[in-house]
Enzyme design. Sequence first.
Site, PDB file in Angstrom:
ATOM      1  N   ASP A 112       0.818  -1.192  -0.001  1.00 64.75           N
ATOM      2  CA  ASP A 112      -0.025   0.008   0.071  1.00 64.75           C
ATOM      3  C   ASP A 112       0.943   1.087  -0.194  1.00 64.75           C
ATOM      4  OD1 ASP A 112      -2.393   1.523   0.449  1.00 64.75           O
ATOM      5  OD2 ASP A 112      -3.248  -0.072   1.298  1.00 64.75           O
ATOM      6  N   ASP A 209      -3.022   4.839  -2.426  1.00 66.82           N
ATOM      7  CA  ASP A 209      -4.132   5.289  -1.506  1.00 66.82           C
ATOM      8  C   ASP A 209      -4.463   6.513  -2.040  1.00 66.82           C
ATOM      9  OD1 ASP A 209      -5.509   4.878   1.281  1.00 66.82           O
ATOM     10  OD2 ASP A 209      -4.645   6.808   1.520  1.00 66.82           O
ATOM     11  N   GLU A 250      -6.501   4.019  -5.979  1.00 67.77           N
ATOM     12  CA  GLU A 250      -7.882   4.518  -5.080  1.00 67.77           C
ATOM     13  C   GLU A 250      -8.163   5.537  -5.688  1.00 67.77           C
ATOM     14  OE1 GLU A 250      -9.856   4.522  -0.822  1.00 67.77           O
ATOM     15  OE2 GLU A 250      -8.005   5.598  -1.359  1.00 67.77           O
ATOM     16  N   HIS A 321     -11.310  -2.968   3.109  1.00 69.29           N
ATOM     17  CA  HIS A 321     -11.182  -2.669   4.301  1.00 69.29           C
ATOM     18  C   HIS A 321     -12.180  -1.334   4.595  1.00 69.29           C
ATOM     19  CE1 HIS A 321      -8.471  -0.025   2.297  1.00 69.29           C
ATOM     20  NE2 HIS A 321      -8.209   0.571   3.447  1.00 69.29           N
ATOM     21  N   ASP A 322     -12.646  -0.520   3.609  1.00 65.62           N
ATOM     22  CA  ASP A 322     -13.345   0.392   3.781  1.00 65.62           C
ATOM     23  C   ASP A 322     -14.906   0.308   3.700  1.00 65.62           C
ATOM     24  OD1 ASP A 322     -11.088   2.202   4.080  1.00 65.62           O
ATOM     25  OD2 ASP A 322     -10.804   2.423   2.150  1.00 65.62           O
TER      26      ASP A 322
HETATM   27  C1  NOJ Z   1      -8.391   5.026   1.705  1.00 65.63           C
HETATM   28  C2  NOJ Z   1      -8.035   4.251   2.709  1.00 65.63           C
HETATM   29  O1  NOJ Z   1      -8.300   3.062   2.225  1.00 65.63           O
HETATM   30  C3  NOJ Z   1      -8.733   4.298   3.971  1.00 65.63           C
HETATM   31  O2  NOJ Z   1      -8.608   3.217   4.699  1.00 65.63           O
HETATM   32  C4  NOJ Z   1      -7.944   5.584   4.572  1.00 65.63           C
HETATM   33  O3  NOJ Z   1      -8.536   5.823   5.641  1.00 65.63           O
HETATM   34  C5  NOJ Z   1      -7.993   6.872   3.621  1.00 65.63           C
HETATM   35  N1  NOJ Z   1      -7.641   6.345   2.248  1.00 65.63           N
HETATM   36  C6  NOJ Z   1      -6.906   7.774   4.141  1.00 65.63           C
HETATM   37  O4  NOJ Z   1      -5.716   7.126   4.218  1.00 65.63           O
END
Ligand code: NOJ
Length: 553
Positions: A112, A209, A250, A321-322
């Site tokens: 990551d 990210d 992302e 995970h989000d």
């Molecule tokens: C996206 C990540 O997937 C998330 O878990 C994180 O809180 C935010 N970006 C900030 O890094």
Amino acid sequence: MRTARAGIKGEYMGTENDRFNDWVVYQIYPRSFCDSNGDGIGDLNGIRQKIPHLLDLGVNAVWISPCYKSPNYDNGYDIADYRDIMDEFGTLDDWKRLAAELHANGIRLVMDLVVNHTSSEHRWFREARQSRDNPYHDYYIWADKPRNDWHSLFGGSAWEYNPATNEYYLHSFAVQQPDLNWENPAVRRECCDIVDFWTDLGVDGFRCDALDFIAKDFDRGRMLNGPYLHEYIHELFGREKVRHLFTVGECQSDEQTICDICGKTRDELKSVFQFEHIHLGRSDKYTPAPYTGDEIRNVLVKWQDFTAARDLNYILFTDNHDQPYYISRLGNDRARRCPGASRSATAYAAMFYLLRGIPFLYEGQEFGSANSRYDDIAAFNDVESVNYYHANEGKKPHDLLIREINYGSRDNTRRPMAWTDDPAHHFGFTTGEPWLPMPSRAAEINLARDLASEKSVYRFYREVLRLRASSDAVKDGVFRDLTRTPGSFVYSRTLGDEEIIVAVAFERPVSGILPADLTAAYRPVLMNLPTETPFSDAFSPFEVRVYRKNAAQ
Ligand code: NOJ
Ligand code: CA
């Protein structure tokens, strides 16, 4: 004045390998995967112990959520040292051992990369905040007073006061995650160095990210997708040393941006996540809204056609995970759950992962993990959920607030893995006390129990991945939408003489969905509901069947 990158001709044109069509990626949230030393926190040695699980399932790449040094305000997405491992997770030597053992087993390693922001405890920020003339000051984004009304994604203003310099710094996420200033060439160089550091250690790729946030657009009031986004990405990954790597961004990007980031002649990223199917079925993060399976199908068909027509990679995923578990939000996980198995989990496994693209699975998904229910905010850790709770405490009725959080919290997918059927030992995750309460349904949904069931979700996933690995039509074939009945999704994947047909019913029974020319030349190869009549055209809710014609073997 620099301008945004236009299409760049005559540069890197991509290679055959750029399609990554045989990759199957498994995302690991290290804190919750497997604890090897009994401190209640998952770690790198725990991941290493579970390599046999990954091999058995049939994945050949892992993406590990951040495992770098971090004070953990956002569980590792706030990085204090990009070149070292978080104490709880182990050491750099543990990481090297893990990387070597993954590679020895044919599993690639995707790290990551979090470069929109650092931790407020990173050395750069500790320096930067001391004085306006500190050499690191310009590594971050400052203003004498908040420059606009931007809100942090985790609640509150995106500007935080810094007494020592009498200024405000920008943080798109938590207060402890100051945004880096990508307009500063020194910052861009530092980020390239970080990429090179891990590339030299042998990683196979990066998940990037919040990548679209690195370019702000103050003029148009947008926190992301600013004019220099493509220049920045090109600078990071267009370099000779790293351009072969797998990269996935992302990015909340529209069609044009995706073409601009992932186009073969662009030399930026190999792929991005596209979230349209993820956002269905809710009016906001915490509130469900009506949806139909037809909407999911329409979104998938749209992106299959769009990416195929432009030869773009597409990431196939339902969980990370989000996001709370997909089957809990869009798969009716309770009503359709048979003992020890989930019909919608298996239906979606075949429906998603036989499409054109690169499969990404999230830990726990492979045995039908589902959302939890906790009534006390103390059972939550996610900074976003906890901030939301405190911002609304006393303003909304407690029951509503806690219901919203149970529905939308990122902790749903961050709870530790339930490996065994043994509640007395935290379902095999740890011999100590888990850092976050186990999933509330762990006694019902755990890997051991799933494996003991005739209708194992895990075994079905394994079959889907085996089919994928054995089929050039799935890896490379043309996608065609053959749906003719609402409430279903029927598609084919074709390459030469080989054809795969996937037929799935959504929430209700449907009939008359199979193609008329489905003859004995097609063999049923995968079904989540045993039937004596695999060519019958009546489908139960979340029934899926896969047929195959002219397979080489
Ligand atoms: C996206 C990540 O997937 C998330 O878990 C994180 O809180 C935010 N970006 C900030 O890094
Ligand atoms: Ca541990």
